[in-house]
Design a protein around this motif. Structure first.
Motif, short mmCIF file in Angstrom:
data_model
loop_
_atom_site.label_atom_id
_atom_site.label_comp_id
_atom_site.label_asym_id
_atom_site.label_seq_id
_atom_site.Cartn_x
_atom_site.Cartn_y
_atom_site.Cartn_z
N LEU A 212 38.02 40.57 46.21
CA LEU A 212 38.65 39.50 47.00
C LEU A 212 38.49 39.75 48.49
N THR A 213 38.54 41.01 48.88
CA THR A 213 38.35 41.36 50.29
C THR A 213 37.01 40.85 50.79
N GLU A 214 35.95 41.11 50.03
CA GLU A 214 34.61 40.67 50.44
C GLU A 214 34.50 39.15 50.40
N LEU A 215 35.04 38.54 49.37
CA LEU A 215 34.99 37.10 49.23
C LEU A 215 35.66 36.40 50.40
N PHE A 216 36.87 36.84 50.74
CA PHE A 216 37.60 36.18 51.83
C PHE A 216 36.99 36.52 53.19
N TYR A 217 36.40 37.69 53.31
CA TYR A 217 35.70 38.05 54.55
C TYR A 217 34.54 37.09 54.79
N CYS A 218 33.76 36.81 53.73
CA CYS A 218 32.62 35.90 53.86
C CYS A 218 33.08 34.49 54.23
N LEU A 219 34.16 34.04 53.63
CA LEU A 219 34.70 32.72 53.98
C LEU A 219 35.14 32.69 55.44
N ASN A 220 35.84 33.72 55.86
CA ASN A 220 36.33 33.80 57.23
C ASN A 220 35.19 33.83 58.24
N GLN A 221 34.17 34.63 57.96
CA GLN A 221 33.02 34.73 58.86
C GLN A 221 32.27 33.41 58.94
N SER A 222 32.38 32.61 57.90
CA SER A 222 31.69 31.31 57.87
C SER A 222 32.57 30.19 58.40
N LYS A 223 33.76 30.53 58.88
CA LYS A 223 34.70 29.58 59.47
C LYS A 223 35.20 28.54 58.46
N LEU A 224 35.32 29.00 57.22
CA LEU A 224 35.88 28.15 56.17
C LEU A 224 37.32 28.60 55.91
N LEU A 225 38.26 27.73 56.18
CA LEU A 225 39.69 28.05 56.10
C LEU A 225 40.21 27.77 54.70
N VAL A 226 40.72 28.80 54.03
CA VAL A 226 41.24 28.63 52.68
C VAL A 226 42.52 27.81 52.71
N SER A 227 42.53 26.74 51.93
CA SER A 227 43.67 25.82 51.91
C SER A 227 44.38 25.76 50.57
N TYR A 228 43.75 26.31 49.52
CA TYR A 228 44.35 26.23 48.18
C TYR A 228 43.73 27.30 47.30
N LEU A 229 44.57 27.87 46.43
CA LEU A 229 44.10 28.88 45.49
C LEU A 229 44.91 28.76 44.21
N LYS A 230 44.22 28.79 43.07
CA LYS A 230 44.91 28.76 41.79
C LYS A 230 44.16 29.63 40.79
N GLU A 231 44.91 30.46 40.07
CA GLU A 231 44.34 31.29 39.01
C GLU A 231 44.46 30.55 37.69
N LEU A 232 43.36 30.49 36.95
CA LEU A 232 43.30 29.70 35.73
C LEU A 232 43.25 30.60 34.51
N CYS A 233 44.15 30.34 33.57
CA CYS A 233 44.25 31.15 32.36
C CYS A 233 43.67 30.41 31.16
N SER A 234 43.35 31.16 30.13
CA SER A 234 42.87 30.57 28.89
C SER A 234 44.00 29.80 28.21
N ASN A 235 43.66 28.70 27.56
CA ASN A 235 44.66 27.93 26.81
C ASN A 235 44.48 28.11 25.30
N LYS A 236 43.65 29.05 24.90
CA LYS A 236 43.45 29.29 23.47
C LYS A 236 44.65 30.00 22.88
N MET A 237 44.83 29.88 21.58
CA MET A 237 45.94 30.53 20.89
C MET A 237 45.40 31.31 19.69
N SER A 238 45.93 32.52 19.52
CA SER A 238 45.52 33.37 18.40
C SER A 238 46.43 33.18 17.20
N VAL A 239 45.93 33.58 16.06
CA VAL A 239 46.75 33.70 14.85
C VAL A 239 46.46 35.09 14.27
N GLY A 240 47.39 35.56 13.45
CA GLY A 240 47.16 36.86 12.84
C GLY A 240 48.09 37.93 13.37
#
Length: 266
Positions: A212-240
């Motif tokens: 994440l450090t490298e990712l956000f550094y590259c965005l910052n150096q490119s003058k792209l301002l982060v405005s939203y972030l969401k972590e996405l989880c699996s919606n699958k369900m196990s049985v057993g």
């Protein structure tokens, strides 16, 4: 065991196009359809007549979704074969496809796109900094860059694995490396691995892991301002027997990371 190699591999998916097309097809994989696309569309909002660039579009499944929502879409990918699939599937007049490297988009008009999107393609791009700079150049003022990547904290090829604690009855995620930037070969047909052969003789592609450090550094150096972030989880369900532990782990350990950034003139 596969041997390491010290050559610089082409990052296009031409050699894997047939396999990848079978995996993704016209409509996307399960996770595309059930997890990623609904969240991205929600974040995009009304895109009627918006000019959108799909960066690393593959066979164009998301381009077609965007076109169906009345956007004016440009799709680019380094793989000529995948672009051929995209053109074959396309039934829309509002999509243009090009074989192009995300690190060199000078053929596109600067300051001309309302939105740039990337769905699970940044992990296949070698020069992330240059790519982000190109995105900045192509976006209009206050234009948005929305991308989804494999979650860099938890989904690191060959360096992260599921484990199960029998005593605690818990499923956990083991992380062996994270901070180090990695160029990781991925066998695309695991069932066809050729025993005792060099990696160069296998059917494989390259994934790039970045913290994440490298990712956000590259965005910052490119003058792209982060405005939203969401972590996405699996919606699958196990049985057993381990269903409770597996379902809990899915809700707690995300698969993907969605980020929106905005071009701000400074």
């Amino acid at each position: 065991m596969l041997n390491k190699m010290n050559i610089k591999k082409d990052t296009s998916w031409d050699e894997q196009a047939k396999w990848y097309n079978k995996l993704v097809g016209e409509d996307g994989t399960y996770y595309h359809k059930e997890v990623i696309v609904p969240e991205v569309l929600k974040q995009l909002g009304d895109i009627t007549n918006k000019k959108i660039l799909d960066l690393g579009c593959g066979q164009g499944f998301f381009c077609r979704i965007l076109a169906n929502h009345k956007a004016i879409v440009t799709g680019i990918d380094l793989s000529k074969s995948l672009i051929e699939y995209a053109k074959k599937y396309s039934k829309y007049d509002n999509i243009s496809y090009y074989v192009a490297n995300a690190e060199d988009l000078s053929f596109l008009e600067a300051n001309s796109f309302d939105i740039v999107v990337s769905i699970l393609s940044l992990g296949n791009i070698r020069n992330l900094q240059k790519t982000f700079e190109n995105v900045y150049s192509l976006l209009k003022d206050k234009g948005r860059f929305i991308f989804v990547i494999m979650h860099p904290c938890f989904r690191i090829p060959r360096q992260s694995h599921w484990g199960y604690d029998e005593n605690q009855k818990l499923q956990y995620r083991r992380i062996d490396r994270y901070m180090t930037s990695l160029e990781i070969p991925i066998i695309t047909h695991p069932g066809k691995v050729k025993e005792k052969k060099e990696l160069k003789d296998q059917d494989y592609t390259i994934m790039f892991h970045r913290s994440l450090t490298e990712l956000f550094y590259c965005l910052n150096q490119s003058k792209l301002l982060v405005s939203y972030l969401k972590e996405l989880c699996s919606n699958k369900m196990s049985v057993g027997k381990r269903a409770k532990a597996e379902n809990r782990a899915r809700k707690e350990i995300p698969l993907f990371l969605l980020i929106e950034s905005i071009k701000i003139l400074i």
